[in-house]
Scaffold this motif. Structure first.
Motif, PDB file in Angstrom:
ATOM      1  N   TRP A   1       0.826  -1.203   0.000  1.00 19.43           N
ATOM      2  CA  TRP A   1       0.000   0.000   0.000  1.00 19.43           C
ATOM      3  C   TRP A   1       0.861   1.253   0.000  1.00 19.43           C
ATOM      4  CZ3 TRP A   1       0.077  -2.937   4.701  1.00 19.43           C
ATOM      5  CH2 TRP A   1       0.695  -2.309   5.786  1.00 19.43           C
TER       6      TRP A   1
ATOM      7  N   ASN B   1     -11.695   1.324  -0.319  1.00 20.11           N
ATOM      8  CA  ASN B   1     -10.537   0.428  -0.384  1.00 20.11           C
ATOM      9  C   ASN B   1     -10.939  -0.991  -0.776  1.00 20.11           C
ATOM     10  OD1 ASN B   1     -11.772  -0.484   1.946  1.00 20.11           O
ATOM     11  ND2 ASN B   1      -9.978  -0.233   3.265  1.00 20.11           N
TER      12      ASN B   1
ATOM     13  N   ARG C   1       0.452  -1.419  -5.854  1.00 21.80           N
ATOM     14  CA  ARG C   1       0.142  -0.966  -4.499  1.00 21.80           C
ATOM     15  C   ARG C   1      -1.239  -0.319  -4.454  1.00 21.80           C
ATOM     16  NH1 ARG C   1       6.043   1.864  -3.015  1.00 21.80           N
ATOM     17  NH2 ARG C   1       7.285   0.453  -4.327  1.00 21.80           N
TER      18      ARG C   1
ATOM     19  N   ASP D   1      -5.005   2.879   0.264  1.00 17.91           N
ATOM     20  CA  ASP D   1      -6.090   2.374   1.099  1.00 17.91           C
ATOM     21  C   ASP D   1      -6.998   3.496   1.594  1.00 17.91           C
ATOM     22  OD1 ASP D   1      -6.824  -0.353   1.986  1.00 17.91           O
ATOM     23  OD2 ASP D   1      -6.832   0.547   3.984  1.00 17.91           O
TER      24      ASP D   1
END
Length: 359
Positions: A198, A292, A311, A314
């Motif tokens: 992330w 997310n 990635r 989030d």
């Protein structure tokens, strides 16, 4: 608008050649474009065979793979409790979905929201998953509820393999179960957070002006109306202070990853992301949406077709659009737009939230 063809004929030709060669190398879903059975008679075996996966595709597997590896695989159901009780793969364990979407604020350093790996790991431990289990996730299709479970496992540093069942439950012709969940003994799942899965709000802010140019790729997975901040559109979230997209992001609606209940033909996906969206495999690629959940479909799809460094943001556009303080550091753009047209639809109820299936 759609992305224009590169001015240099050689660049366009090379990009197309790369996509076609990669597709020809074996990235195929068995029977995706064919009709199984005879005289329009379809058997459970036909359905299972149509959803088998072969070639250079990671993470997605078909029913035949699960049939051969069922005894050594922990099967996780990403659907809601009611559908789980009605019918499920025998001995599957239902994932508490709210827990695996949990976020926590990094207020101590002001980085923004990140996955709450302690809460996520605890949720997996409650259903008896251990870090070294080989896991397969399924739902009604391969929609974003399923891929969010796969991402959550990766985020807590899961050591075992992570796979998704192509075609969802309807493709499975093996033993089924009903009723409340089977008894499993909880485990202590100790997370080993994989921060490389992330990015944070600050990570993005530091790279504004470089996306899809000299720096990482950036993909907005929302419907074009949200990306374009189309006035009066139902796609605009009324809770957001600002509308538009992160500067430099290219829009590829995530539903293009799914063809009914299975993944879109991998060769087509390679063309979509590597040729049309011009994503660079040598750079990290960041995906984001309004939440997310939906962007995890693109996260897993890119990994499945060979992108290694993918990635998730989030915090999502909701965090970016509503940030407090110096908003000049977190700009929202509407003037420059690159929308890649997609076609797709999600079967069942694996969407993870409100979305348009029109592509």
């Amino acid at each position: 608008m759609t992305r224009e063809t590169p001015n240099a004929d050689g660049d366009a030709e090379n990009a197309t050649r790369r996509g076609l060669l990669r597709a020809a190398a074996g990235a195929t879903v068995a029977g995706a474009a064919s009709t199984a059975g005879c005289l329009s008679v379809t058997t459970p075996a036909d359905v299972a065979a149509r959803n088998d996966v072969s070639g250079n595709v990671a993470h997605f597997v078909g029913p035949s793979w699960l049939a051969d590896n069922r005894e050594d695989t922990v099967v996780l159901d990403a659907r809601d409790p009611e559908r789980f009780r009605e019918q499920r793969i025998y001995r599957a364990r239902r994932v508490p979905f709210d827990a695996i979407t949990a976020r926590e604020a990094t207020d101590d350093v002001g980085e923004g929201d990140v996955p709450d790996t302690d809460a996520i790991a605890s949720a997996f431990g409650e259903i008896g998953v251990t870090p070294d289990d080989d896991v397969l996730v399924y739902g009604a299709s391969v929609g974003s509820r399923v891929t969010r479970v796969a991402f959550a496992l990766a985020a807590v540093g899961h050591e075992g393999s992570i796979r998704v069942l192509n075609g969802g439950l309807s493709a499975w012709n093996g033993r089924l179960g009903t009723g409340s969940r089977d008894r499993v003994s909880p485990t202590e799942y100790e997370p080993d957070p994989a921060a490389s899965t992330w990015v944070t709000r600050e990570w993005l802010a530091d790279r504004i002006g470089t996306f899809n140019g000299d720096g990482p790729g950036l993909v907005d997975v929302r419907v074009p109306e949200a990306y374009l901040a189309a006035a009066g559109s139902d796609a605009l979230n009324a809770d957001h202070d600002r509308h538009g997209h992160l500067p430099g992001a290219v829009d590829v609606h995530w539903v293009g990853n799914v063809a009914g209940r299975r993944m879109t033909d991998p060769g087509r996906l390679v063309r979509l992301y590597e040729v049309d969206a011009e994503l660079d495999r040598s750079e990290p690629v960041v995906v984001y949406g309004d939440d997310n959940v939906d962007p995890t479909s693109t996260w897993l799809t890119l990994k499945a077709i060979g992108f290694e460094d993918v990635r998730l943001y989030d915090g999502g556009f909701g965090e970016w659009a509503n940030v407090e303080g110096d908003r000049g550091r977190y700009p929202v753009e509407t003037a420059t737009n690159v929308v890649i047209e997609t076609e797709g639809s999600v079967g069942g109820d694996d969407d993870g939230g409100d979305f348009s299936c029109t592509g």
